[in-house]
Design an enzyme around this catalytic site. Sequence first.
Site, PDB file in Angstrom:
ATOM      1  N   CYS A  22       0.846  -1.205   0.000  1.00 19.33           N
ATOM      2  CA  CYS A  22       0.000   0.000   0.000  1.00 19.33           C
ATOM      3  C   CYS A  22       0.879   1.252   0.000  1.00 19.33           C
ATOM      4  O   CYS A  22       1.908   1.258   0.672  1.00 19.33           O
ATOM      5  CB  CYS A  22      -0.870   0.054   1.250  1.00 19.33           C
ATOM      6  SG  CYS A  22      -2.189  -1.147   1.268  1.00 19.33           S
ATOM      7  N   PRO A  23       0.495   2.286  -0.680  1.00 17.45           N
ATOM      8  CA  PRO A  23      -0.723   2.403  -1.479  1.00 17.45           C
ATOM      9  C   PRO A  23      -0.495   2.161  -2.974  1.00 17.45           C
ATOM     10  O   PRO A  23      -1.370   2.459  -3.778  1.00 17.45           O
ATOM     11  CB  PRO A  23      -1.124   3.852  -1.247  1.00 17.45           C
ATOM     12  CG  PRO A  23       0.200   4.570  -1.153  1.00 17.45           C
ATOM     13  CD  PRO A  23       1.166   3.600  -0.533  1.00 17.45           C
TER      14      PRO A  23
END
Lengths: 83, 483
Positions: A22-23
């Site tokens: 992430c992200p």
Amino acid sequence: MAMSFNQLSEHEWKLDVCGYTCPHPQMYTKKALQKLASGDVLTLVFDNPSSGESIAAMCESEGNELFERKEEGGSFVWKIRKV
Amino acid sequence: MNAVTENVGAKPGGLLSKNGLQSMAVVLFVVAGSVLALSIDTRFVYLLVYVWFGLAYGILLQYGRFCMASAVRDLFAVKVPRMAVGMMIAVALYSVVAAMVTISGFSTFHPNAMGWHILIGAAIFGFGIVFTGGCASGSLYKAGEGNMNSMLVIVAISFSQAIVVTASGWWDNLVPQHWMDSAVAKGMPEELSVTRGWFDIFTAGYVWDLKGSTTAELLGAGGTKAGIVVYNTLLTTILPVLVILVALYLLYYRKSYLRRTKNANPALKDELAGIWAMCTSSRNTAIAGIGLGILAGLHMYVTGALREHYGIYNFGELLSAMGYTDGLSIQGTVFDPGYWYITTQEAQWGGWALNKLGVENMDSIFFGLDNGLPNPLLNAPGFMSIGIILGAAVMALARKEFKWKAPTLESAFFAIAGGILMGIGARLAMGCNIGAFFATVTNGDPSGWVFLAGMTFGAYLGVKVFTWWMDRAAARMEAGCGL
């Protein structure tokens, strides 16, 4: 390991973001879907489980159809048809 | 939308499958460790409460992909409110259980001092979490999934905090003279040398002069049931949660919901149905939010009850009674919040390692006066963090999602740089998204909302910078990339 985004055929694309956390996966998916034309299919390959929840929610929100989800050995292969 | 095709092979295997056995092996490892600890001294049950609540937190965090970094980051990065909604559900549930625990007299909660340091620290923390890909607890559960980037984040948070709270020299020039004067006036013991080390001066000369209280205490009703329920739970937690949920619905969910339901003129009941749909759109996240909210409150209750049982105020007293006095603060205490907390015990890990390498850091307020530097094998909240990692591994293995993921040069840089910022931010704000937000607002301390505001602002800036970096990286890749 590097992100790859390739056109497989006239209306099929593949985005591979394995190894990214992430992200990255959800942001690259958003960018990839912006490149596609309506009706095109994106095959998305990723291995960061938590990104999947955000990508599914993103598809629901934007109306894109997440029509296939495969998962094996910690990797996910999803198919998304752009609305 | 058509039904989603899913492969059966990805479903969790039975207990006797390879993954099921590996998952059970982790649980058995924790059981064996618990039995060993109790065989040494039954009073280690106090430490084991942290271990098992940590394990349960880890299971739920992995199940719900529950990461508060995602709550603020994904709003700006991909306009997805899923995790922000899950976080609000957890906050609401925790506040209800916390009120019951407070009324029962077993609360272990202490409010944070309210001041600008929370907003600034939280903004630095929020900026960092965009780059690490996880908040403080999110990094722990992702480490349990085999993510080595998240392990690097934990190391970076641990050492950056340990260094920040003991740094001296030119750092001391960063603080104003009146903080120094105020710190000197506190008359602290000579061995703490509070006039050396910017964090000591900041703590004694600034933070200690601020006030921290729950809303009920502020309004003179701290000891009453009505004050706890009305001012702490309803006014400080539930009402802001409802306002935030409505705002999330209006800004991020309503448009797509009305489009999907083909409703051009929604009535109030349609809007309420939309808010409900938003709250339940990610079943796993909602379930995790409910579970975490209830567990976090119960954790406080169980620790409070054990303190009453042993007649102690802090785990340091129990350690001392068991003959373990190494690493206790000059007050005979160790860090022992009695509830879900992450960053301080990680600072202790880093501080303990540096101490063993010869760094003198017990002359600081953070370690020497407040939290101590216990051996990691005796660090109760530290075992909660380890429990979270193991709990996440249990769930990830059971779901066939465990995978060792090695960092790249880029992701390692982000993990370390972001982790350092998270560590600095957490210490300035006196906690992370758990200790300074989740545990505070749910116990009626409004300072947690200040932390959330700062973290949100920091994440917004972080997403801007991260998007710029990502666009630049994509442009530099081979022409065929096309992003």
